[in-house]
Structure formats: structure tokens, C-alpha cells
Design a protein around this motif. Structure first.
Motif, PDB file in Angstrom:
ATOM      1  N   SER A 178      -9.775   5.661  10.288  1.00  0.00           N
ATOM      2  CA  SER A 178      -8.503   6.359  10.118  1.00  0.00           C
ATOM      3  C   SER A 178      -8.794   7.857  10.231  1.00  0.00           C
ATOM      4  O   SER A 178      -9.241   8.487   9.265  1.00  0.00           O
ATOM      5  CB  SER A 178      -7.912   5.987   8.755  1.00  0.00           C
ATOM      6  N   PHE A 205      -5.761  -6.215   1.571  1.00  0.00           N
ATOM      7  CA  PHE A 205      -5.321  -5.972   2.951  1.00  0.00           C
ATOM      8  C   PHE A 205      -6.508  -6.114   3.908  1.00  0.00           C
ATOM      9  O   PHE A 205      -6.423  -6.771   4.950  1.00  0.00           O
ATOM     10  CB  PHE A 205      -4.741  -4.559   2.982  1.00  0.00           C
ATOM     11  N   TYR A 264      -7.786   5.126  -0.190  1.00  0.00           N
ATOM     12  CA  TYR A 264      -8.271   3.920   0.495  1.00  0.00           C
ATOM     13  C   TYR A 264      -9.074   3.002  -0.440  1.00  0.00           C
ATOM     14  O   TYR A 264      -9.652   2.016  -0.002  1.00  0.00           O
ATOM     15  CB  TYR A 264      -9.091   4.312   1.732  1.00  0.00           C
ATOM     16  N   ILE A 292       0.853  -1.206   0.000  1.00  0.00           N
ATOM     17  CA  ILE A 292       0.000   0.000   0.000  1.00  0.00           C
ATOM     18  C   ILE A 292       0.883   1.248   0.000  1.00  0.00           C
ATOM     19  O   ILE A 292       0.634   2.220  -0.707  1.00  0.00           O
ATOM     20  CB  ILE A 292      -0.946   0.000   1.236  1.00  0.00           C
TER      21      ILE A 292
END
Ligand code: AVI
Length: 320
Positions: free
Chosen positions: A280, A214, A204, A50
């Protein structure tokens, strides 16, 4: 009898804490899993991938900013320090700091993913033979006993991992870090900033689908610990900016109704319902300053990346 013995050894082998947290998290009205469980060996590798993505600006922005931060820190941190990195991962970010600050005699990286941490620490040791590198496998969100440390302490918490805590958890973490690091300590912390939802969205929801892998990997981890109850193909990665809370929320959305058994616990999934896997949080300078102040820290310096894409703060411990 033989089956009973086999069952017992499997119970002994498995990560009991993880299993309990999973059962608890999937039993509530809003199903949830803790993001710290992303980081098994495979998850840590996905996260490294990422960080190489064009869309994932936090890594690029912070990496570009850190050499400048480190060169200015050299004028502020003039004593001998033991540096403690919380949630250390691949140890990429610490290199410019160790390059610039000669007073760092010990480096103690703490991470939950032990194998990954030990491999990264061995490489770092070769590169910085004058620094004693002592990795600690552990969950940095809980108090950890680091033993006797003579030097003053410099905490390091890059990557905006602090954003994966809720604001209340972040305050608690900063408060604990103040206790662990003690008098005359500093904490260097990377924090993602508020910005356009479009930029956040693509960071994202990358085109190559690495963030999706992920996110879905957490289901593979459940399958390893239980008897493969989850069907990852029945879930889809979903991430969006929750403007009210000021965070990206990551979910795994269920594509078709089905039932899952975690040991003997029955869990129903309906079509369209989600497992919340990560938040986040993104902070303005004022918001982050308020968190720090409530937790026994004062902002000594602030650095902003190009276009204010990311921020790095040097916090100084308030006198106890
Ligand atoms: C580790 N943490 C700061 C990352 C973030 O941006 O919240 C984890 C991540 N989740 C999806 N992409 C990256």
C-alpha cells in the motif's frame, strides 16, 4: 468414471484464472498473492469493517474531505458527464459528488465483486433517480470496453486503491485510464500520503484484528477453489512500513513448516517465511505529480485532509 465426472465439473466450476495465479504466486522464491483476490463477498465485508475502525484513518480522512472537494468541483465541472468509478465497492464515496454535481447523468461503477456491486448500485439508484446507474462487473486494472458513451467522462478512483499498485503499475493504470476516459476528461483520485510509521502501523494492525481476518480470508478463498489445502491457523497477519519503498507491506507469515498440495503441485512452507499479500504505497504531492505527468495527466487541483493525512487530486487529461 463417476469420480472423473465429478472432478471435471469441479474444474469447470472453479475460477481457473485465480487457481493459476495462486499456483504461480506460491511457486516463486518470495511467495505472493495478488491483493485483488481479497475482495470476495466476505473480504468485501471485512474491508467495510476496516473502514469503520478508528485506526484506519484513510477512510475517515477522505470521507471528511470529499464534501468540500465536491462543492468546489461543481464550479469546475460545468458540462454533462458520465462518471466512471474504478474499484467501486460499497459506493459510499460517490454520494457527495453526485449530490453536488448536477451535470453527472450516468454513473458506471466497475468492481470485481459483482454481487456486492449490484446490491450497492440498486441502493444508489433509489437515492439518485435522475442518474442512470449502470454497474459493470470486471477487473478495472485491465482495459474494459464500456461501450458508447456520449458525455464527457469523469473518472473516480477514491480510497487510495491506486496505492495497491506498484509505482510502475500505477503509471500504467493512469495511462490506460487516460485512454479510456479520452479527450476533455478528468480523473478524481484519492491518494494516501506519507506520514509517521506509528500512525501507519496502527492503521494496518488494528486492535480488534479485523485487518488480520481480512488478510487471512485470502487463504479461505484458496480453500474454496482447491480441495482445502491451506491451514489458516498456521499463518499470522504481519504488516509493516517499508521505508525504502514507501509502502506498507502486508504478509501472511508461516508459523510452522508444512507442505501443501495445490492439485498435484507441492508447495513447501518453512517456519517464518511469508506470503506477500499487499503493498500500500503512500505518496508525497511531488511524487504523485510526477506519476500523473508521466501518464498523460496534469494536476488541476489538490486537496489535503487535516494534518495532511490524505490527499485528493483532480487530474485533467493532457491533449493527445
Ligand atoms: C483498498 N486499499 C486502499 C486498502 C489499503 O489501505 O491499502 C486495503 C487495505 N489493506 C489493509 N487495510 C486496508
Amino acid at each position: 468414471m463417476q469420480e472423473a465426472v465429478l472432478r471435471k465439473s469441479r474444474t469447470n466450476d472453479r475460477d481457473q484464472e485465480f487457481c493459476e495465479v495462486v499456483i504461480d504466486g506460491l511457486s516463486g522464491a518470495q511467495k505472493k498473492l495478488h491483493p485483488k483476490y481479497f475482495y470476495d463477498q466476505k473480504g468485501s465485508q471485512y474491508f467495510d469493517e476496516i473502514c469503520q475502525l478508528e485506526e484506519y484513518y484513510p477512510y475517515q480522512a477522505e470521507t471528511k474531505l470529499l464534501p468540500k472537494v465536491a462543492s468546489q468541483l461543481a464550479g469546475i465541472l460545468t458540462h454533462e458527464y458520465a462518471m466512471i468509478e474504478f474499484g467501486a465497492g460499497s459506493l459510499q464515496k460517490v454520494r457527495p459528488v453526485l449530490d453536488q454535481i448536477q451535470g453527472i447523468k450516468r454513473f458506471i461503477p466497475i468492481d470485481i465483486s459483482g454481487d456486492h456491486l449490484r446490491a450497492s448500485s440498486a441502493l444508489l439508484s433509489q437515492e439518485f433517480p435522475d442518474v442512470s446507474v449502470d454497474p459493470v462487473e470486471g477487473d478495472f486494472s485491465k482495459p474494459i470496453d464500456l461501450g458508447e458513451i456520449q458525455e464527457r467522462k469523469l473518472g473516480f478512483f477514491p480510497g487510495s486503491t491506486i496505492g495497491n499498485f506498484t509505482p510502475d503499475e500505477a503509471t500504467k493504470f493512469l495511462h490506460n485510464a487516460r485512454q479510456t476516459l479520452g479527450q476533455n476528461s478528468y480523473l478524481l483520485v484519492g491518494v494516501d500520503t506519507k506520514k509517521s510509521p506509528a500512525t501507519l502501523h496502527s492503521a494496518y494492525n488494528d486492535a480488534a484484528g479485523v485487518t488480520a481476518k481480512f488478510n487471512l480470508n485470502i487463504l479461505d478463498r484458496i480453500n474454496q477453489e482447491f480441495d482445502s489445502p491451506m491451514s489458516p491457523e498456521k499463518f499470522e497477519h504481519y504488516a509493516y512500513f517499508n521505508a525504502e519503498k514507501g509502502c506498507i507491506e502486508m504478509h501472511l507469515v508461516c508459523l510452522e513448516a508444512h507442505t501443501v498440495y495445490l492439485d498435484d503441485i507441492r508447495v513447501e512452507f518453512s517456519q517464518g517465511e511469508s506470503i506477500h499479500t499487499e503493498s500500500s504505497y503512500k505518496y508525497s504531492c511531488e511524487e504523485f505529480g510526477a506519476l500523473a505527468q508521466q501518464s498523460g495527466w496534469s494536476i488541476e487541483r489538490t486537496w489535503l485532509a487535516d494534518q495532511n493525512l490524505f490527499s485528493v487530486y483532480l487530474l485533467k487529461a493532457d491533449k493527445a
